[in-house]
Every structure is written in structure tokens, then in C-alpha cells.
Design an enzyme around this catalytic site. Structure first.
Site: not given
Ligand code: COA
Length: 328
Positions: A115, A255, A285
């Protein structure tokens, strides 16, 4: 402040025809909701390339950028292309783009900085211009992430989109141009966001297919924390190098991974959200393409134009991160 050596003479973007909204995930059996995706990421929809190749998208973006810069493909000395999802693994995506454009006299190569690929690409292109290796450069970020996304993994498949953005760099004659650049990486954190299978260490095999290891794997929480930290550091370093502060900046173009990452980064850089460009809701993204797509949109919407001071900042797999201050 240094006298700029290269400036952005034209930008363009190329997008697939198909839009996929958050509601469309139900149609492919993904258990998620528009509310969950919007609250956690700010994404409402993304573009998905059903018929377009990565080269098609890159070529569309490049042609628009060249048109705005008033140059033809034959005038390009170098094509630097950032991508994590090339059409084929060999040769580079940059030479496929070169052929599509008919940029016969350019040197063309890829940058593997995920990215942060556009920031890295501009930095390298500017360096080639500084050393007299190029007068005119094309820098492209392109992704067809839908091809390397695990469409059964709801924690990643809702995040990504396809698209391309491009910028033509020309040698500066006046005050316009790149005022500072900063790039860094930390390979010790590579496993937090990677595609483990299908490379030379584990070539394509039944095991790769069975474990779905050819697709993007990500530890979302760790990526989130590192993204905020690194993008904040990068913004500060690029601003310092240009002898500027956040209050001098007309528009920040981060980004576009996640609205919460963008808001935190802007806060650390002391830039209010009304001076931050956001289009993650529309595109998701798009990795290396996100910053040049956003830059092109910002210019088109009149949010930035000739003379504007713009701060670009990116972060991605590697981890890689970087920032630059540009007088448009
Ligand atoms: N829809 C509904 N629930 C979802 C889901 C979706 N698309 N994806 C994950 N979940 C659930 C998980 O299973 C988890 O459930 P559980 O608590 O029962 O196990 C819960 O949501 C929380 O998951 P978690 O991964 O802890 O959520 P989070 O608050 O960290 O959010 C992201 C997840 C991916 C949105 C967040 O971590 C993020 O944005 N990270 C950066 C990712 C990114 O930008 N990457 C590229 C960088 S260049």
C-alpha cells in the site's frame, strides 16, 4: 525548504465497471452487515474488476494522467509501478503497462511496497530524475486485489477493492514539486499481512489450494496499531524535512484503508478532518492505487489545485510506510 526537482504534471485514475456494495456480501454467503463494515472501516462500496485486467486499469489511469500532463507515451523515460496483484508473476506489471501504452523508450519496473507503493514509486522516480536518468516519469499504483482475496474470509474480503491511479512527473522549473519524501520499512513484521503460499518458498500445489494460502492473510488488530503509529511518524518526518507543520498543509491525502486509521493519523499530524481527503467509503482499500486515486479525485473536485500544499502518507504490508509533501 529545498527547491523541488520534480512536480506532478498530471494525474488519472482507472476503475472497473462493477460496483459491489456492503449489501452484496449477503449474495455470496458472507455473514456480515453494512453496519459492521461501515462502523469499523468507513467502507460502503468498492469496485471489483470482473472483466478488466490490472493492466487495463493501469493503462486507463496512465492515459488520463498523460493527457492532463500534455505528454505522449513516447516521451516517458521511466515507468515505476507499485502493485501487490500483478496480472502475471513474470515479467513485471510495469512492462505489461509499457506495452499497452506503447511507451517504447521507457525503462519500466515494479515496486513491491504494497500500500506504500505509490509513495515509494514517486520517491524512486524523483531520484532517477535527480541523477539525470529521466526527464519524464510515470508512477502508477494498480491493484486487482479481488484476485488475491479470500472470498470466504469475512475479516478481509470486505476491506479491499480494485483500481488504478497514476501521476506523470516532470522536471520542475519553478516552485512547484516534491518538497520532501520519507520512506521506511520493517520486514520483521511481514507475517502480519502476507500471502504465504504460491511463491518460491511454497510453489503452487494442492496444499496451497487446500489451505487457501495463496490469498491475503492479515492480523487486523496488529496492522491497525502499526498503521496509525507508522503513518503518524511518516507525516511528522516529511513535514519536518519540508520545514512545515500540519497547520501549513492545505490537504492531507492518506492511504485509504480505514476511516479510523485516517482519523487517528490526521489527529497526530495536527490536521483537522476538513483538510483530510477521504474516499474509502467509495473504493475500499485499493492498496498501492489508493493515494493516486484520491489525489486525482481531490484535484478533480477542486479540493487541491496548482499551488496547494499536499501531504501524502501511506502504509502497507512489509510493513512499509512513507510520506511526502508536494506543492501541486
Ligand atoms: N462482519 C461481521 N463481523 C466480523 C467481520 C465482518 N466482516 N469480520 C470480523 N468480524 C467479527 C470477528 O469474527 C470478531 O468476532 P468475535 O469477537 O465473535 O470473534 C469480531 O468481528 C471482532 O473482530 P476483530 O478482528 O477483533 O475486529 P476489529 O475491531 O479489529 O476490526 C478490522 C477488524 C479488520 C476492521 C480492523 O482490525 C482493521 O481495520 N484493521 C486494519 C486493516 C487494514 O486496514 N489493513 C490494510 C492496511 S494497509
Amino acid at each position: 525548504m529545498k527547491r523541488p526537482l520534480a512536480y506532478i504534471a498530471g494525474t488519472g485514475r482507472g476503475l472497473p465497471a462493477t460496483v459491489m456494495t456492503n449489501f452484496d456480501f449477503a449474495k455470496i454467503g458472507i455473514e456480515t452487515t453494512d453496519e459492521w463494515i461501515t462502523d469499523r472501516t468507513g467502507i460502503k462500496q468498492r469496485y471489483i474488476a470482473k472483466t478488466e485486467s490490472a493492466t487495463d486499469l493501469a493503462a486507463a489511469a496512465s492515459r488520463r494522467a498523460m493527457e492532463k500532463a500534455g505528454i505522449t507515451a513516447g516521451e516517458l523515460d521511466v515507468i515505476v509501478l507499485g502493485t501487490a496483484s500483478p496480472d502475471r508473476l513474470l515479467p513485471s506489471a510495469a512492462v505489461d503497462l509499457q506495452a499497452a501504452l506503447g511507451a517504447g523508450r521507457a525503462a519500466a519496473f515494479d515496486i513491491g511496497a504494497a500500500c506504500a507503493g505509490f509513495i515509494y514509486g514517486v520517491t524512486v522516480a524523483e531520484a532517477l530524475m535527480c541523477t539525470g536518468n529521466a526527464e519524464t516519469a510515470l508512477v502508477v499504483g494498480v491493484e486487482k486485489l479481488s484476485a488475491i482475496t479470500d472470498w470466504t474470509d469475512r475479516s478481509t474480503c470486505v476491506l479491499f477493492g480494485d483500481g488504478a491511479g497514476a501521476a506523470v512527473l516532470k522536471r520542475s522549473k519553478q516552485h512547484r514539486g516534491i518538497l520532501s519524501t520519507f520512506i521506511r520499512s520493517d520486514g520483521s513484521l511481514g507475517d502480519l499481512l502476507c500471502r504465504p503460499g504460491g511463491g518460491a518458498r511454497e510453489p503452487f500445489s494442492q496444499n496451497v489450494l487446500d489451505t487457501r494460502s495463496q490469498y491475503i492473510k492479515m492480523n487486523g488488530r496488529e496492522v491497525f496499531k502499526n498503521a496509525v503509529r507508522s503513518m503518524s511518524e511518516a507525516s511528522a518526518r516529511a513535514l519536518d524535512a519540508a520545514k512545515l507543520t500540519g497547520t501549513d498543509i492545505d490537504l492531507m491525502i492518506p492511504h485509504q484503508a480505514n476511516i479510523r486509521i485516517i482519523e487517528s493519523t490526521a489527529k497526530y499530524a495536527n490536521i483537522p478532518m476538513d483538510k483530510v481527503f477521504v474516499d474509502v467509503d467509495k473504493y475500499g482499500n485499493t492498496s498501492a492505487a489508493s493515494i493516486p486515486i484520491a489525489l486525482d479525485e481531490a484535484i478533480e473536485q477542486g479540493r487541491a489545485g496548482e499551488g496547494s500544499l499536499v501531504l501524502l502518507v501511506g502504509f502497507g504490508a512489509g510493513f512499509t510506510w512513507g510520506s511526502m509533501v508536494v506543492r501541486l
